[in-house]
Design an enzyme around this catalytic site. Structure first.
Site, PDB file in Angstrom:
ATOM      1  N   SER A 144       0.850  -1.183   0.000  1.00 56.87           N
ATOM      2  CA  SER A 144       0.000   0.000   0.000  1.00 56.87           C
ATOM      3  C   SER A 144       0.886   1.234   0.000  1.00 56.87           C
ATOM      4  O   SER A 144       2.081   1.158   0.315  1.00 56.87           O
ATOM      5  CB  SER A 144      -0.890   0.007   1.244  1.00 56.87           C
ATOM      6  OG  SER A 144      -1.530   1.249   1.417  1.00 56.87           O
ATOM      7  N   TYR A 167      -3.556  -1.293   9.580  1.00 59.94           N
ATOM      8  CA  TYR A 167      -3.380  -1.490   8.138  1.00 59.94           C
ATOM      9  C   TYR A 167      -1.966  -1.099   7.712  1.00 59.94           C
ATOM     10  O   TYR A 167      -1.296  -1.842   6.986  1.00 59.94           O
ATOM     11  CB  TYR A 167      -4.414  -0.647   7.390  1.00 59.94           C
ATOM     12  CG  TYR A 167      -4.441  -0.849   5.896  1.00 59.94           C
ATOM     13  CD1 TYR A 167      -5.138  -1.912   5.340  1.00 59.94           C
ATOM     14  CD2 TYR A 167      -3.787   0.029   5.039  1.00 59.94           C
ATOM     15  CE1 TYR A 167      -5.182  -2.104   3.963  1.00 59.94           C
ATOM     16  CE2 TYR A 167      -3.823  -0.148   3.672  1.00 59.94           C
ATOM     17  CZ  TYR A 167      -4.517  -1.215   3.140  1.00 59.94           C
ATOM     18  OH  TYR A 167      -4.553  -1.391   1.775  1.00 59.94           O
TER      19      TYR A 167
END
Length: 250
Positions: A140, A153
């Site tokens: 990410s 996350y």
């Protein structure tokens, strides 16, 4: 050198969003796609779109034995053959760090990191036997920098990059390449919730992204085919942003 005819690709979370975008690219290059996802209806729709001899396996990969079972189900359909593993399935729980519960942390880490380790570990013998094994993991933009509402996350996606580097070093002699893709802001079900929760997000993303648009799942078709093919045979241990320039915008 981009031809994937005769190769088998397992794509977790391949029934929508970025996963389906990558599956489309791999299928267009000739690969047989095994879609692994929790939603049977979405799996079936993805397989119908991908066509050919693609198929799906319903699985929730967070259970300890689930990755190995899902891999076994795929191998039963492919006579034990696996050339490409795409670790795409993921989740996010948006909370400030001081509000994250143990359950939140476990849910995100188990989905985004631990299940990836278990599935990749289980797939090693087949990837090695193929002689040209390819592993693609989804990190990410939060593998690079932080956002206040995504501590679990961000931790999971930062760890993915380090895991990819370790695998690349360990398995290079086996002919297996391992790389990560780092998506920026992509229009998917996962980011739709963020758009709803953060009214200023859309304008912020457009202002910060040099291409002045959100990414689309289709933006991952070509890079997935490249990393899965012989064209990338000497590319391993990398973390490639697919973000419209977001990560280099000062």
């Amino acid at each position: 050198m981009f031809d994937l005819t005769g190769r088998v690709a397992l794509v977790t979370g391949g029934n929508g969003g970025i996963g389906l975008g990558m599956a489309r690219g791999l299928a267009a290059a000739g690969a047989r796609i095994a879609v692994v996802g929790r939603n049977a209806d979405k799996n079936a729709a993805a397989v119908a779109e991908l066509g050919g001899d693609s198929f799906s396996v319903v699985a929730d990969l967070t259970a300890i034995e689930a990755p190995a079972r899902a891999l076994g189900a795929v191998l039963e359909r492919t006579d034990g053959k696996l050339d490409i593993l795409v670790n795409n399935a993921g989740t996010n729980i948006r909370r400030l760090p001081q509000e994250v519960t143990d359950e939140d942390w476990a849910t995100v880490l188990d989905t985004n990191l631990t299940s990836v380790m278990r599935l990749t570990r289980a797939a090693y013998p087949q990837l090695k036997a193929s002689g040209h094994g390819r592993v693609i993991c989804i990190g990410s933009m939060m593998s690079i920098f932080g956002l206040p509402l995504s501590p679990a996350y961000g931790a999971s996606k930062g760890a993915i990059v380090q895991y990819v580097r370790s695998l690349a070093v360990a398995w290079g002699q086996d002919g297996i390449t391992v790389n990560a893709l780092l998506p920026g802001w992509i229009e998917t079900e996962l980011t739709a919730g963020a758009k709803r929760d953060i009214p200023t997000l859309n304008d912020s993303v457009l202002a910060r992204t040099p291409q002045r648009r959100w990414g689309q799942p289709g933006d991952f078709a070509g890079i997935a085919a490249f990393l899965a093919s012989d064209a990338s045979a000497f590319v391993t241990g990398t973390a490639i942003p697919v973000d419209g320039g977001l990560s280099v915008h000062g």
